[in-house]
Design an enzyme around this catalytic site. Structure first.
Site, PDB file in Angstrom:
ATOM      1  N   SER A 113       0.841  -1.187   0.000  1.00 19.14           N
ATOM      2  CA  SER A 113       0.000   0.000   0.000  1.00 19.14           C
ATOM      3  C   SER A 113       0.881   1.243   0.000  1.00 19.14           C
ATOM      4  O   SER A 113       2.088   1.171   0.299  1.00 19.14           O
ATOM      5  CB  SER A 113      -0.886  -0.011   1.258  1.00 19.14           C
ATOM      6  OG  SER A 113      -1.520   1.228   1.478  1.00 19.14           O
TER       7      SER A 113
ATOM      8  N   TYR B  92      -4.375  -0.764   9.756  1.00 20.90           N
ATOM      9  CA  TYR B  92      -4.088  -0.943   8.329  1.00 20.90           C
ATOM     10  C   TYR B  92      -2.661  -0.494   8.021  1.00 20.90           C
ATOM     11  O   TYR B  92      -1.907  -1.191   7.326  1.00 20.90           O
ATOM     12  CB  TYR B  92      -5.097  -0.146   7.499  1.00 20.90           C
ATOM     13  CG  TYR B  92      -5.014  -0.413   6.010  1.00 20.90           C
ATOM     14  CD1 TYR B  92      -5.651  -1.516   5.451  1.00 20.90           C
ATOM     15  CD2 TYR B  92      -4.304   0.443   5.174  1.00 20.90           C
ATOM     16  CE1 TYR B  92      -5.579  -1.763   4.093  1.00 20.90           C
ATOM     17  CE2 TYR B  92      -4.228   0.203   3.814  1.00 20.90           C
ATOM     18  CZ  TYR B  92      -4.873  -0.899   3.275  1.00 20.90           C
ATOM     19  OH  TYR B  92      -4.782  -1.144   1.914  1.00 20.90           O
TER      20      TYR B  92
END
Length: 256
Positions: A148, A161
């Site tokens: 990410s 996350y």
């Protein structure tokens, strides 16, 4: 040169293949020649149908990766239905949003378990198969983890996350260090802001959407299909000397 990117005869496990980035990657691999084991909590019926339309074998493997319980079964079913485990794409993931001061243990554990713990143990299970195949006949295995922008940045309101995706980057490098000499290439793709279910909240937030768009040099949200070329490269013989790399596909976000 075309042959270097040909995945004919290879089998790819793609987790979270029923929609979004997972579906986009699965279809790109199928178009390049790979057979597809489409793993998801809900049946990846559309993905499988589209992969078969390319003339590939494609099978649904239902599994909930919020725990590691289905890991060995995913490998076993793939071998039973499709013969080999040549490529693994660890895409399955979840996100929970809240201010750090209010973030719950439940939301922390849920994200870490799915995005990092299950990813590692699926890498482990696939890696065992790939190492054995390399020792037997020199076949090189490919593992692609989905990282990410938050592998590189802190983000806001997504502490678990960010932690999980930072961990994905570290695990990718560790496994590359251990397995590069054993016939397994381990790399990651770090998508930028891609229009998927996971980013629906950001897309619908007028202020955040505007801020995001202003920062992306390409001037648009990414589409899941934008990840396809990177995935084919990292799954193919063209990347046999690429190890431990995190490839950003972000419309220029990190360069800004």
């Amino acid at each position: 040169m075309t042959a270097m990117f040909d995945l004919s005869g290879k089998t790819a496990i793609v987790t979270g293949a029923n929609t979004g980035i997972g579906q986009g990657i699965a279809l790109a691999l199928a178009e390049a020649g790979a057979n597809i084991a489409a793993v998801g909590r809900s049946p990846a019926t559309e993905t499988v149908e589209k992969a078969r339309a390319f003339g590939r074998q494609a099978e649904i493997i239902s599994a909930d990766l919020s725990t590691i319980e289905p890991v060995d079964r995913i490998i076993d079913e793939t071998k039973e239905k499709l013969g080999t485990v040549d490529i693994l794409v660890n895409n399955a993931g979840i996100i929970r949003r809240n201010d750090a001061v209010d973030f719950t243990e439940e939301d922390w554990d849920a994200v870490i378990d799915t995005n990092l713990k299950s990813l590692f143990f699926l890498c482990q299970a696939a890696g065992r198969e790939m190492i054995a195949a390399y020792e037997a006949d020199g076949r090189i295995g490919k593992i692609i983890n989905i990282a990410s922008m938050l592998t590189f940045q802190g983000g806001i309101r997504v502490p678990s996350y960010t932690a999980s995706k930072s961990g994905v980057g570290g695990v990718t490098k560790l496994l590359a260090n251990e397995w590069a000499s054993k016939g397994v290439c381990v790399n990651a793709i770090a998508p930028g802001y891609i229009a998927t279910n996971n980013t629906a909240a950001l897309q619908s937030d007028e202020n955040r959407n505007r801020q995001i768009m202003e920062r992306i040099p390409a001037g648009r949200w990414g589409d899941p299909s934008d990840l396809g070329g990177a995935a084919v490269f990292l799954a193919s013989g063209a990347s046999d000397y690429v190890q431990g790399h995190i490839l950003a596909v972000d419309g220029g976000w990190l360069a800004r």
